[in-house]
Design an enzyme around this catalytic site. Structure first.
Site, PDB file in Angstrom:
ATOM      1  N   ASN A   9       2.269  -2.757 -12.604  1.00  0.00           N
ATOM      2  CA  ASN A   9       3.478  -2.076 -12.130  1.00  0.00           C
ATOM      3  C   ASN A   9       4.657  -2.791 -12.776  1.00  0.00           C
ATOM      4  OD1 ASN A   9       5.613  -0.956 -10.788  1.00  0.00           O
ATOM      5  ND2 ASN A   9       5.181  -1.943  -8.818  1.00  0.00           N
ATOM      6  N   TRP A  10       5.210  -2.162 -13.788  1.00  0.00           N
ATOM      7  CA  TRP A  10       6.297  -2.819 -14.535  1.00  0.00           C
ATOM      8  C   TRP A  10       7.615  -2.830 -13.775  1.00  0.00           C
ATOM      9  CZ3 TRP A  10       5.964  -0.762 -20.290  1.00  0.00           C
ATOM     10  CH2 TRP A  10       4.900  -1.403 -20.931  1.00  0.00           C
ATOM     11  N   LYS A  11       7.711  -2.035 -12.721  1.00  0.00           N
ATOM     12  CA  LYS A  11       8.987  -1.915 -11.988  1.00  0.00           C
ATOM     13  C   LYS A  11      10.108  -1.587 -12.978  1.00  0.00           C
ATOM     14  CE  LYS A  11       7.024  -5.075  -8.692  1.00  0.00           C
ATOM     15  NZ  LYS A  11       7.205  -5.911  -7.540  1.00  0.00           N
ATOM     16  N   HIS A  94       5.418   2.611  -2.825  1.00  0.00           N
ATOM     17  CA  HIS A  94       5.580   1.173  -3.060  1.00  0.00           C
ATOM     18  C   HIS A  94       6.628   0.636  -2.081  1.00  0.00           C
ATOM     19  CE1 HIS A  94       6.648  -2.626  -4.897  1.00  0.00           C
ATOM     20  NE2 HIS A  94       5.469  -2.588  -5.483  1.00  0.00           N
ATOM     21  N   GLU A  96       9.002  -1.328  -2.362  1.00  0.00           N
ATOM     22  CA  GLU A  96      10.389  -1.370  -2.841  1.00  0.00           C
ATOM     23  C   GLU A  96      11.041   0.012  -2.730  1.00  0.00           C
ATOM     24  OE1 GLU A  96       9.453  -3.233  -6.561  1.00  0.00           O
ATOM     25  OE2 GLU A  96       8.922  -5.061  -5.472  1.00  0.00           O
ATOM     26  N   GLU A 166      -0.793  -4.117  -0.144  1.00  0.00           N
ATOM     27  CA  GLU A 166       0.209  -5.035  -0.684  1.00  0.00           C
ATOM     28  C   GLU A 166       1.064  -5.586   0.458  1.00  0.00           C
ATOM     29  OE1 GLU A 166       1.051  -4.257  -5.142  1.00  0.00           O
ATOM     30  OE2 GLU A 166       2.472  -3.118  -3.947  1.00  0.00           O
ATOM     31  N   GLY A 172       6.016 -10.255  -5.159  1.00  0.00           N
ATOM     32  CA  GLY A 172       7.131 -10.854  -5.892  1.00  0.00           C
ATOM     33  C   GLY A 172       7.531 -12.233  -5.396  1.00  0.00           C
ATOM     34  N   SER A 212       1.652 -10.859  -5.952  1.00  0.00           N
ATOM     35  CA  SER A 212       1.584 -12.151  -6.662  1.00  0.00           C
ATOM     36  C   SER A 212       0.215 -12.464  -7.256  1.00  0.00           C
ATOM     37  CB  SER A 212       2.061 -13.287  -5.748  1.00  0.00           C
ATOM     38  OG  SER A 212       3.407 -13.062  -5.360  1.00  0.00           O
ATOM     39  N   GLY A 233       2.464  -6.845 -10.515  1.00  0.00           N
ATOM     40  CA  GLY A 233       3.834  -6.700 -10.997  1.00  0.00           C
ATOM     41  C   GLY A 233       4.147  -7.742 -12.062  1.00  0.00           C
ATOM     42  N   GLY A 234       4.833  -8.802 -11.647  1.00  0.00           N
ATOM     43  CA  GLY A 234       5.365  -9.809 -12.574  1.00  0.00           C
ATOM     44  C   GLY A 234       4.410 -10.262 -13.673  1.00  0.00           C
TER      45      GLY A 234
HETATM   46  P1  PGA Z   1       3.937  -8.804  -7.922  1.00  0.00           P
HETATM   47  O1  PGA Z   1       4.189  -7.254  -7.608  1.00  0.00           O
HETATM   48  O2  PGA Z   1       2.602  -8.900  -8.616  1.00  0.00           O
HETATM   49  O3  PGA Z   1       5.064  -9.193  -8.825  1.00  0.00           O
HETATM   50  O4  PGA Z   1       3.928  -9.525  -6.637  1.00  0.00           O
HETATM   51  C1  PGA Z   1       3.149  -6.447  -7.130  1.00  0.00           C
HETATM   52  C2  PGA Z   1       3.654  -5.042  -6.896  1.00  0.00           C
HETATM   53  O5  PGA Z   1       4.840  -4.856  -6.641  1.00  0.00           O
HETATM   54  O6  PGA Z   1       2.883  -4.091  -6.977  1.00  0.00           O
END
Ligand code: PGA
Length: 255
Positions: A9-11, A94, A96, A166, A172, A212, A233-234
């Site tokens: 997930n590149w956000k 998600h 966010e 999640e 994050g 994470s 994500g990251g």
């Molecule tokens: P993260 O994000 O790996 O940076 O914690 C995961 C996600 O938002 O799906």
């Protein structure tokens, strides 16, 4: 045997050039799609660019979509638009988007139904806040989220859905949920699916862990029975880390 999944997930990261660099480096190096589903969920503006260059084994997903086919919804993207762009996956709900865009459980349900009816594979995110976790409300929250998300989803479609547990406190933050806890909650989600549908669907549906995940903790998490892959994500912004996690996930799941 459930086929494992490694989804990035590149956000809201990467310019067009950075997205291109990633795809050129990763294409051709991801394991065969017969063994693992590898997916990059990119910002909408890059979707066509990436779809045009996706290799044999990599698939491209969106990070959100509207549930309507078309309409006066400025700034939104419809399922039809995703299909006509060649996108085959979409992240729904998600945390966010729930937090910053006020997405409700009802929106998640409508989007899930829309994705299924357009042949797009939904990756539905579930998970509790830090506060809910501290109040031991996780199980209740997961039950409500799953029940509402699947409202109106027919048995024939249910196992096409991918779920991602999640915990919001782990996304994050650099601190993933302990693997036992992640496994236990993914197991709970599977039981909820069994109660809503049946044993067959519960054993077919794929449930990811996200929050994470990185190349160092991936093996520990992916060795757990109820975790079928990761939504990252990251760490998935880096081609080398993405590829490493694909390999680890595949290795853990082929044991
Ligand atoms: P993260 O994000 O790996 O940076 O914690 C995961 C996600 O938002 O799906």
């Amino acid at each position: 045997m459930r086929k494992p999944i490694l989804a990035a997930n590149w956000k809201m990261f990467k310019t067009r050039d950075e997205a291109l660099d990633f795809i050129y480096e990763v294409n051709g190096n991801v394991p065969s799609k017969d063994l693992i589903d590898t997916i990059v969920c990119a910002p909408a503006i890059h979707l066509r660019t990436l779809v045009k260059r996706q290799g044999e084994n990599l698939r491209i997903g969106a990070q959100n979509m509207h549930y309507a086919d078309e309409g006066a919804y400025t700034g939104e993207i419809s399922p039809n638009m995703l299909v006509s762009t060649g996108v085959t996956y979409v992240i729904i709900g998600h945390n966010e988007r729930r937090r910053y865009n006020n997405e409700s459980e009802q929106d998640v349900n409508l989007k899930l139904l829309a994705a299924l009816s357009h042949g797009i594979t939904p990756i539905v995110c579930l998970g509790e806040t830090q506060e809910q976790y501290e109040h031991a409300d996780t199980d209740y929250i997961l039950r409500e989220q799953v029940k509402t998300a699947f409202r109106g989803v027919k048995s024939v479609d249910a196992s096409r859905v991918i779920l991602a547990y999640e915990p919001i406190w782990a996304v994050g933050t650099g601190i993933s949920a302990p693997s036992e806890l992640a496994d236990q909650k993914c197991g709970l989600v599977r039981r909820i699916i069994r109660q809503l549908y049946n044993q067959e669907i519960a054993s077919e549906i794929r449930i990811l862990y996200g929050g994470s995940v990185n190349p160092d903790n991936c093996e520990e998490l992916m060795s757990k029975e109820n975790i079928d892959g990761a939504l990252v994500g990251g760490a998935a912004l880096y081609p080398d880390k993405f590829l490493k996690m694909c390999d680890i996930c595949l290795k853990c799941k082929s044991r």
